[in-house]
Structures are given as C-alpha cells and as structure tokens.
Design an enzyme around this catalytic site. Structure first.
Site, short mmCIF file in Angstrom:
data_model
loop_
_atom_site.label_atom_id
_atom_site.label_comp_id
_atom_site.label_asym_id
_atom_site.label_seq_id
_atom_site.Cartn_x
_atom_site.Cartn_y
_atom_site.Cartn_z
N CYS A 65 -6.25 -30.65 -5.25
CA CYS A 65 -5.11 -31.53 -5.63
C CYS A 65 -4.48 -32.42 -5.13
O CYS A 65 -5.16 -33.23 -4.51
CB CYS A 65 -3.99 -30.26 -6.23
SG CYS A 65 -2.24 -31.16 -7.12
N GLU A 75 -8.05 -22.26 -7.21
CA GLU A 75 -7.56 -20.39 -6.65
C GLU A 75 -6.75 -19.90 -7.55
O GLU A 75 -5.69 -18.71 -7.97
CB GLU A 75 -6.03 -20.87 -5.11
CG GLU A 75 -5.09 -20.92 -5.41
CD GLU A 75 -4.61 -22.64 -5.87
OE1 GLU A 75 -3.77 -23.83 -5.40
OE2 GLU A 75 -6.15 -23.21 -5.66
N HIS A 124 -6.33 -26.14 -9.55
CA HIS A 124 -6.08 -25.18 -8.83
C HIS A 124 -7.13 -24.44 -8.74
O HIS A 124 -6.75 -23.53 -9.78
CB HIS A 124 -4.89 -24.75 -8.14
CG HIS A 124 -3.85 -26.00 -7.88
ND1 HIS A 124 -3.13 -25.92 -6.55
CD2 HIS A 124 -2.98 -26.32 -8.45
CE1 HIS A 124 -2.24 -26.73 -6.47
NE2 HIS A 124 -2.06 -27.50 -8.04
#
Length: 203
Positions: free
Chosen positions: A79, A184, A182
């Site tokens: 990001c 994650e 992202h």
C-alpha cells in the site's frame, strides 16, 4: 526471519498475523540495525506520504532500506509502502520518495470516481513472477487507497487493475516488489502472496 518495518505508519500486526498464518516467521522492528541483519524486509503503511518519508529519514530506516536493495535482499512494499519505493508523490505537493523505482505517485482524478478506491478489485497479470505463483488471472484483492503509482519504466509492472483508469497494482524488479492492495486482508489468495514472498527468503 522477515523484518516488518515499524516507522509509525502501518497495519503492522495484521501483516505479521498474515505471515504467521502461512507459517512464515516475521518480527516488527524499529532499529535500522535489525533491518541490516534481516534476510528480507516488508515495508507496510497506511497514511500520508510526506509524514512517512519524514519518519523513515529521522529513524535512519530510509538508508537501511536502500542497503537492502543494494545487497539484493527481498523487499516487499504494501500500500503506502509500495508508493514510498518511487521517486516522488504529488500528495500535498511534491515529496521525494526512496527512489528505488522510477516514477511518481498520483491521485485518482476527481469526477465520477469514488475516492478512495475501496473494496475488492481484480488484477490483470502482465508478467509472471515468483510472487504470483498459484495466483490465477483475474484474481480479486482488497484495496484502500486514493493514490496510485505511475512508473516511468513499464517493464517493472507485474499486474494492472482497472478503476476508471488502468493503474499498476503490483510492480517488481529482481527481488523488490510493491503491492498496492492489502494481501493480509485479501483472504486465501492474499495469504498465498505472503507465502510466496516468504519463499524468496529461502530461495
């Protein structure tokens, strides 16, 4: 052990938990010496470009990150961390970045687009890399951002994503990668990308 850089601008714990879920060891570090000792680095980030660069310079992390690249160790920017890898950003005026990749960071144009770009969106794979092992064409990942990277060298673009305009969602050269979404927060396929990055450490 992958070092996740804490420079006051990140979703550090969620990145660390993502690595843990795929069996990759990581630790959150604040000391440039820990970056120098680590076999691989992750630069996460959520927030303002200029503040992030100020923190990286004042902590000595900017120089440590450049040493990682010079030494050929794997580096992953996520990001804002991806955007910081570029030469500059137009966020709140021009701010110099780390200059690892050529190009700049631009804001999505005002108008019909809802900014920030938030939610799930697909990637179009331009070229295969070890980071994308097991990732099918058209896979969707979770984005939250108002700015996007515009490389001056199209050869570093790994994937594109369309949001009113086509922007690079993954860039990479050698073992250095930047991801705008992202991983994650992107379910199974996002975790697969973290797992693939972990494999670069032992390759």
């Amino acid at each position: 052990m992958i070092a996740i850089i804490d420079y006051g601008m990140g979703n550090l714990r969620s990145v660390q938990k993502g690595f843990a879920r795929v069996g990759v060891q990581s630790e959150i570090v604040q000391d440039p010496a820990a970056v120098d000792a680590a076999p691989a680095i992750v630069l996460p980030g959520v927030g303002a470009f200029a503040d992030a660069m100020d923190n990286l310079h004042s902590s000595g992390m900017a120089k440590a990150i450049r040493r990682v690249v010079e030494q050929g160790r794997p580096l992953l920017g996520i990001c804002l961390g991806q955007q910081l890898l570029f030469e500059s950003s137009e966020e709140f005026g021009q701010t110099k970045g780390l200059g690892i990749f050529p190009g700049t960071v631009k804001r999505f144009p005002a108008g019909s687009l809802k900014v920030p770009h938030m939610g799930w969106n697909q990637v179009e794979i331009k070229k295969g890399t070890p980071l994308l092992e097991g990732i099918p064409e058209g896979s969707a990942f979770y984005f939250v951002h108002s700015y996007y990277v515009e490389p001056s060298d199209s050869n570093i673009v790994v994937t594109y994503t369309d949001y009113g305009l086509k922007f690079p969602s993954i860039v990479g050269r050698d073992k250095v990668y930047g991801i705008q979404f992202h991983p994650e927060k992107s379910s199974t396929l996002g975790l697969r990308i973290l797992e693939n990055f972990g494999k670069l450490v032992t390759a």
